[in-house]
Design a protein around this motif. Structure first.
Motif, PDB file in Angstrom:
ATOM      1  N   GLY A 193      -6.086  18.337  -1.883  1.00  0.00           N
ATOM      2  CA  GLY A 193      -5.855  17.060  -1.226  1.00  0.00           C
ATOM      3  C   GLY A 193      -4.569  16.459  -1.713  1.00  0.00           C
ATOM      4  N   SER A 194      -4.157  15.392  -1.067  1.00  0.00           N
ATOM      5  CA  SER A 194      -2.927  14.742  -1.489  1.00  0.00           C
ATOM      6  C   SER A 194      -2.942  13.303  -1.001  1.00  0.00           C
ATOM      7  N   ILE A 195      -2.030  12.511  -1.551  1.00  0.00           N
ATOM      8  CA  ILE A 195      -1.948  11.099  -1.169  1.00  0.00           C
ATOM      9  C   ILE A 195      -1.488  10.926   0.278  1.00  0.00           C
ATOM     10  N   PRO A 196      -0.469  11.648   0.715  1.00  0.00           N
ATOM     11  CA  PRO A 196      -0.076  11.494   2.136  1.00  0.00           C
ATOM     12  C   PRO A 196      -1.241  11.714   3.078  1.00  0.00           C
ATOM     13  N   LYS A 197      -2.127  12.637   2.719  1.00  0.00           N
ATOM     14  CA  LYS A 197      -3.277  12.873   3.594  1.00  0.00           C
ATOM     15  C   LYS A 197      -4.168  11.640   3.638  1.00  0.00           C
ATOM     16  N   ALA A 198      -4.338  10.986   2.490  1.00  0.00           N
ATOM     17  CA  ALA A 198      -5.177   9.787   2.451  1.00  0.00           C
ATOM     18  C   ALA A 198      -4.554   8.680   3.293  1.00  0.00           C
ATOM     19  N   VAL A 199      -3.245   8.506   3.168  1.00  0.00           N
ATOM     20  CA  VAL A 199      -2.565   7.461   3.951  1.00  0.00           C
ATOM     21  C   VAL A 199      -2.719   7.751   5.436  1.00  0.00           C
ATOM     22  N   LEU A 200      -2.546   9.028   5.789  1.00  0.00           N
ATOM     23  CA  LEU A 200      -2.672   9.436   7.182  1.00  0.00           C
ATOM     24  C   LEU A 200      -4.077   9.158   7.705  1.00  0.00           C
ATOM     25  N   GLY A 201      -5.070   9.535   6.899  1.00  0.00           N
ATOM     26  CA  GLY A 201      -6.458   9.319   7.297  1.00  0.00           C
ATOM     27  C   GLY A 201      -6.768   7.842   7.496  1.00  0.00           C
ATOM     28  N   ALA A 238       0.841  -1.202   0.000  1.00  0.00           N
ATOM     29  CA  ALA A 238       0.000   0.000   0.000  1.00  0.00           C
ATOM     30  C   ALA A 238       0.874   1.250   0.000  1.00  0.00           C
ATOM     31  N   LEU A 239       1.958   1.221   0.781  1.00  0.00           N
ATOM     32  CA  LEU A 239       2.840   2.385   0.833  1.00  0.00           C
ATOM     33  C   LEU A 239       3.545   2.611  -0.496  1.00  0.00           C
ATOM     34  N   ILE A 240       3.958   1.522  -1.125  1.00  0.00           N
ATOM     35  CA  ILE A 240       4.625   1.664  -2.429  1.00  0.00           C
ATOM     36  C   ILE A 240       3.645   2.240  -3.449  1.00  0.00           C
ATOM     37  N   ALA A 241       2.417   1.701  -3.422  1.00  0.00           N
ATOM     38  CA  ALA A 241       1.403   2.232  -4.342  1.00  0.00           C
ATOM     39  C   ALA A 241       1.154   3.710  -4.056  1.00  0.00           C
ATOM     40  N   ALA A 242       1.136   4.061  -2.765  1.00  0.00           N
ATOM     41  CA  ALA A 242       0.904   5.465  -2.397  1.00  0.00           C
ATOM     42  C   ALA A 242       2.029   6.347  -2.931  1.00  0.00           C
TER      43      ALA A 242
END
Lengths: 364, 707
Positions: B287-295, B193-197
């Motif tokens: 918005g951004s991807i880091p925000k989605a991962v954080l959420g 998931a992190l790599i995809a992010a």
């Protein structure tokens, strides 16, 4: 308790009583330059207190009593007093009451030479306005219990409210208190029904005091500090406003530490407080909008002084007004008189007595 | 100094209020709130739950988070394009069933099953994409319909073949790896998931299709007008969401091997909560991807930890619902109020004790006594100049000045009547000086240090200096280059008045009373700049003293002039030469008799001096009173003062009425006259100095007389 909490919350957020918004000058009070454009009659320092006595117009300029010559712009000195004249009142019978810091003196009309230095035991330190109610009674406004009339700025900065209005019996010397705890009553006039109208400066309103009842607000939320009133030909009245209200001054009035320090360390002429004239010295504080760009001083720039006379109708609603704006010099109007079809205006700050043609005003 | 002043001084010195305002200007502040929530929740849970922070606990947590993170990534991408995808729950269930069917029942190899499943889910996403992107149906209702239809399909499939797909299990290493493999201790599904992010983040922020997605979300109409294919972009986001959800479904199938009907139920709500909680705005574009991962991390943390409390059933969805409510409310309020909050807290006044106010009374007899000498100055460019802060002369005596519109204008000698535009730089040119080759060096506010050659070529010398280590504001860029001077070896020392404000609100810096400015040195040999004197109070005029090792610089709001040794035995020392000017000093220039002129752009007022010792008063004023009503430095009166090398005041020239030269920001003595410039004035003044050298040109002091 609840009101104390509410007050402290208001002070934190800057709302409610701690709000510093002021009513805008609009409608009948829309700014113009009529006062600056009016021809000057006399140029003397601090002209004030225009009254009609025995058919001629008298006014004061510092400690001198002058008469305005009807024919041609000039004046004639009548008398010099030992202190600055604070207020004048005249009765059609020829009686003249002169108030200075510490005494009220009567001249002419049967009680010539009588002097009052106290009123019901309180020394008359600060008579600010006088009006005859018949030949035997004098309505006296005392601005403050401790300060003199010239220290009005200090009274404002200390949030003074020790003023009072009295009906003085000129024969017996006794007085009845009509109102107490007023914030610097600066003008008094009797209206057609016999009630007393008082302009309460620091609460920026005009009160109406009827015999036997509590004072009620006739004109409230004035965007300035009201001074003397005089009747107009159509049954209404003319109200002078001697200085404008400013957001910055309202803010300073709510900041006790700064106010006390400023009063201690700075000369009163240089306080961030309303003034009769401004711009004379660069030591006076200026506000952001007053900066001159390309040589132009904007008419709507914030200033600590302003010239304003408002005509109220019989019920007290403003009808028209005469202004001297930020780019003018005829500021600090404390007194005016309507004669025939002209309005004679005494600009204490501008050092000039001007004459506004009322026909022009009605055309506006 | 009395007690309250002492306390105020140290309170404001020790507690840096200005940091709050500076942090709020940063782009990453939006993510700060969820990070704070994360830290808070980790702290709370580690206190409440005994074995929360153990390694096994974390590993188990991360394993479950992987699937949620994939779905949240897909949801975030769709939201960023301005849409919403409610069908992810059903696509997830479909992917789960299909994976189990292919791998368990049909016994396909895993590596063949995975692409097929992804294709199936991409197809579902394509259905969404065609409906929403091309047919322009409403995203919410359409994906809701797809959710219901696909759920019905999955239920049908499970009803008929549910038991068959879990009957057997394959004997495959890859399958086992997918289900419980770890890489360096991190579970594989979270790692993937992190790599995809990471890939998605690069895609969205640095590649054109990603920019298109954000543009469409930000403003659909503008994106269309800019030529972006809006429909294709929107369709693509739904396909991407389908793909990512498919991957999540595959991982779920590997992990649980479960074909129950509750797979993926309510997943869309959880993914939406996670996306919005992280800070992706529901409206799109922000918005951004880091925000989605954080959420996703926070939501999974919450649900997992709440399970351990053994609360009654229904508590978990309740918690999710409440979090979503809070997240959405915060999102809306933050977006609306961030600018308002910033404007309220940015101005951070601090304690400053002004020097005693000297009298300028004519009767006092000091050199500062007011006069009206500058009333005799003749105007140049009356009502033509606008923003002529400084004046310079070339070797033919033509007069050069800046303008508010970014031009360098010049007046031709000897009558100085005709004005022409010499060059256009931009910004607002402030300090101007000619060098030996007749190139004009200019400090341009908003841009940096520039040079204009004789043939009108603009060359940028420096607009970047070294970044201070602990400064929140990025002070490597120059916002306010003010004045400069040449050192004998060709280095240029110039001042940057303030790093917190720009030219249009420069006077707000006076309310702060903090050393926000600095002096920078540009070296032509390395073609780079370095900050030499940080934390000065609005450093303004710079002038060489003539001894080749030191220069004078003015600190405007402090009312003082300092001397700085940049070379020689005293190198690095700063001494205050004039501590108590009654006005605010601006530019300093050399006079023909070996002394120095300094311009005073305004006068100090007692009411403002009292306020400088009361930062709380100024802060409340900045927050509550309208900007035009603030108490201001009195820049409606200015003057010129002459002083010698030791700081002794020799004379002063004024325009007491403020009619012709209300503010004077610079002056230059040239051939017997003193030329006056003021950035808000409508003219340049020319004052004949009685008894001055009629051949004086200050360039001779730097470059020698021309042969």
């Amino acid at each position: 308790m609840i009101s104390a909490i509410k007050r402290s919350l208001d002070a934190f957020w800057g709302r409610g009583d701690a709000a510093i918004t002021i009513p805008s000058m609009d409608g009948a009070l829309r700014p113009n330059s009529l006062l600056d454009q009016a021809p000057a009659l006399v140029a003397l320092p601090s002209p004030d207190n225009l009254v009609v006595c025995a058919g001629e117009i008298l006014f004061s300029s510092e400690d001198g009593l002058f008469a305005l010559k009807q024919a041609g712009p000039s004046s004639e000195k009548r008398h010099v007093f030992d202190k600055t004249i604070a207020c004048l009142a005249a009765h059609p019978s020829g009686a003249l009451a002169v108030g200075t810091a510490g005494a009220i003196m009567l001249r002419g009309g049967g009680r010539d030479g009588k002097v009052f230095t106290q009123i019901e035991g309180r020394p008359l330190l600060c008579p600010t306005a006088l009006a005859f109610d018949g030949p035997d009674d004098l309505i006296v406004c005392v601005g403050s219990r401790t300060l003199q009339p010239e220290d009005w700025k200090r009274d404002l900065m200390q949030l003074g409210s020790s003023g009072s209005v009295w009906r003085l019996d000129l024969d017996k010397g006794s007085a009845v208190c009509l109102a107490d705890g007023l914030a610097f009553p600066y003008g008094v006039m009797l209206d057609s029904s016999g009630a007393v109208r008082v302009s309460e400066s620091w609460r920026h309103r005009v009160l109406r005091i009827e015999a036997g009842s509590a004072p009620e607000t006739l004109v409230g939320d004035i965007p300035g500090y009201p001074a003397r009133m005089s009747p107009s030909a159509d049954g209404g009245s003319w109200l002078t406003v001697f200085a404008p209200r400013r957001q910055m001054v309202e803010f300073v009035l709510r900041e006790r530490a700064y106010r006390e320090r400023m009063m201690r360390e700075v000369h009163p002429n240089y306080w961030m407080a309303p003034a009769l004239r401004s711009g004379g010295s660069f030591l006076e504080p200026i506000q952001g909008g007053a900066v001159r760009h390309l040589g132009i001083s904007k008419a709507w720039a914030p200033t600590r002084s302003y010239g304003l006379v408002i005509r109220l109708d019989a019920t007290g609603s403003p009808m028209v007004s005469v202004h001297s704006r930020a780019d003018g010099v005829r500021h600090g109007v404390t007194s005016c008189l309507e004669i025939e079809n002209r309005l004679i205006v005494a600009c204490k700050g501008g050092g000039v007595i001007a004459s506004v043609d009322l026909n022009e005003l009605d055309k506006e | 100094m009395n007690n309250s002043d002492f306390i105020a001084k140290w309170r404001y010195r020790l507690i840096p209020d200005h940091i709050i305002g500076e942090i709020l200007t940063k782009e990453w502040i939006d993510t700060a709130i969820p990070v704070l929530m994360l830290v808070l929740s980790v702290a709370v849970f580690s206190i409440l739950l005994p074995h929360f922070l153990t390694l096994t606990g974390m590993v188990e947590l991360l394993r479950q988070m992987g699937e949620l993170t994939f779905v949240t990534l897909g949801m975030a991408v769709v939201i960023m394009a301005g849409g919403i995808d409610l069908s992810v729950g059903s696509i997830f269930a479909l992917a789960n069933f299909t994976t189990l069917g292919l791998v368990n029942y049909l016994q396909w190899p895993v590596l063949a099953a995975v692409p097929v499943v992804i294709l199936v889910c991409a197809l579902c996403g394509l259905i969404n994409g065609i409906l929403v992107g091309y047919l322009r149906l409403r995203a919410f209702l359409t994906t809701l319909a797809t959710l219901i239809i696909l759920r019905a399909l999955v239920d049908y499939l499970l009803f008929n073949w549910g038991t068959l797909v879990v009957a057997s299990s394959p004997d495959s290493d890859i399958w086992d790896f997918l289900s419980f493999g770890t890489v360096f201790g991190v579970p594989f599904n979270y790692l993937s998931a992190l790599i995809a992010a990471a890939f998605l983040h690069v895609f969205l922020t640095r590649m054109r299709p990603g920019w298109h997605i954000r543009a469409v979300g930000g403003s659909r109409r503008s994106a269309h007008n800019a030529g972006i294919n809006v429909r294709r972009t929107v369709c693509f986001t739904y396909v991407l969401s389908g793909v990512l959800t498919g991957v999540a479904g595959i991982l779920y199938a590997a992990r649980l091997d479960n074909a129950g009907t509750e797979a993926g139920v309510g997943l869309e709500v959880v993914a939406l909560t996670a996306a919005v909680l992280g800070g992706n705005s529901l409206g799109g574009g922000r918005g951004s991807i880091p925000k989605a991962v954080l959420g996703a991390f926070i939501v999974a943390l919450f649900t997992n930890s709440l399970l351990r409390f053994s609360l009654p059933s229904g508590a978990n969805p309740l918690a999710i619902g409440l979090i979503l409510l809070i997240a959405v409310a915060t999102d809306v309020r933050w977006l609306k109020n961030r600018q308002k909050l910033l404007s309220r807290v940015y101005v951070s006044p601090t304690y400053f004790d002004p020097p005693p106010l000297l009298s300028t009374d004519p009767a006092a007899g000091t050199p500062y006594a007011i006069n009206n000498k500058l009333r005799e100055a003749e105007p140049i460019g009356l009502d033509q100049v606008d923003g002529a802060e400084d004046i310079a002369f070339d070797r033919d005596d033509n007069l050069y000045a800046g303008s508010r519109h970014g031009d360098i204008v010049r007046f031709l000698a000897p009558s100085y009547e005709k004005m022409e535009t010499f060059a256009h730089i931009g910004g607002q040119p402030l300090g101007l000086h000619f060098d030996a080759e007749d190139s004009l060096f200019a400090c341009v506010s908003g841009m940096g240090l520039y040079k204009i050659t004789r043939d009108r070529q603009n060359i940028r010398l420096s607009d970047e200096t070294n970044r201070t280590l602990f400064s929140i504001i990025d002070d490597s860029r120059m916002r306010f280059a003010d004045d400069m001077d040449f050192a004998p070896d060709g280095r240029v020392f110039f001042s940057e008045a303030t790093i917190r404000y720009d030219i249009f609100d420069w006077a707000t810096d006076s309310i702060e009373g903090r050393g926000n400015g600095r002096i920078i040195c540009w070296d032509p040999r390395t073609n780079s700049s370095r900050t030499v004197l940080p934390k000065r109070m609005f450093p303004n005029g710079i002038c060489m003293t003539g001894d080749d090792v030191s220069l004078f610089f003015a600190e405007t709001w402090a009312g003082r002039i300092n001397r700085y040794w940049f070379d020689g035995p005293k190198k690095g020392r700063v001494e205050c030469v004039i501590p108590d000017m009654p006005g605010y000093p601006d530019n300093i220039r050399r006079a023909s008799d070996g002394n120095f002129w300094v311009a005073m752009l305004g006068m100090r007022t007692p009411a403002l001096d009292v306020a400088m010792k009361m930062p709380g008063f100024r802060r409340r004023m900045a927050q509550r009173v309208a900007f035009e009503e603030w108490i201001y430095p009195n820049i409606n009166t200015g003057g010129v003062v002459k002083f010698d090398i030791n700081g002794k005041i020799l004379e002063s020239l004024w325009d007491a009425s403020g009619e012709k030269h209300p503010m004077i920001t610079s002056m230059r003595e040239h051939k017997g006259y003193l030329y006056l410039g003021g950035v808000y004035n409508n003219r340049i003044g020319r004052y004949k100095i009685p008894g001055a050298d009629p051949d004086f040109n200050d360039r001779h002091l730097y470059w020698g007389k021309p042969k």
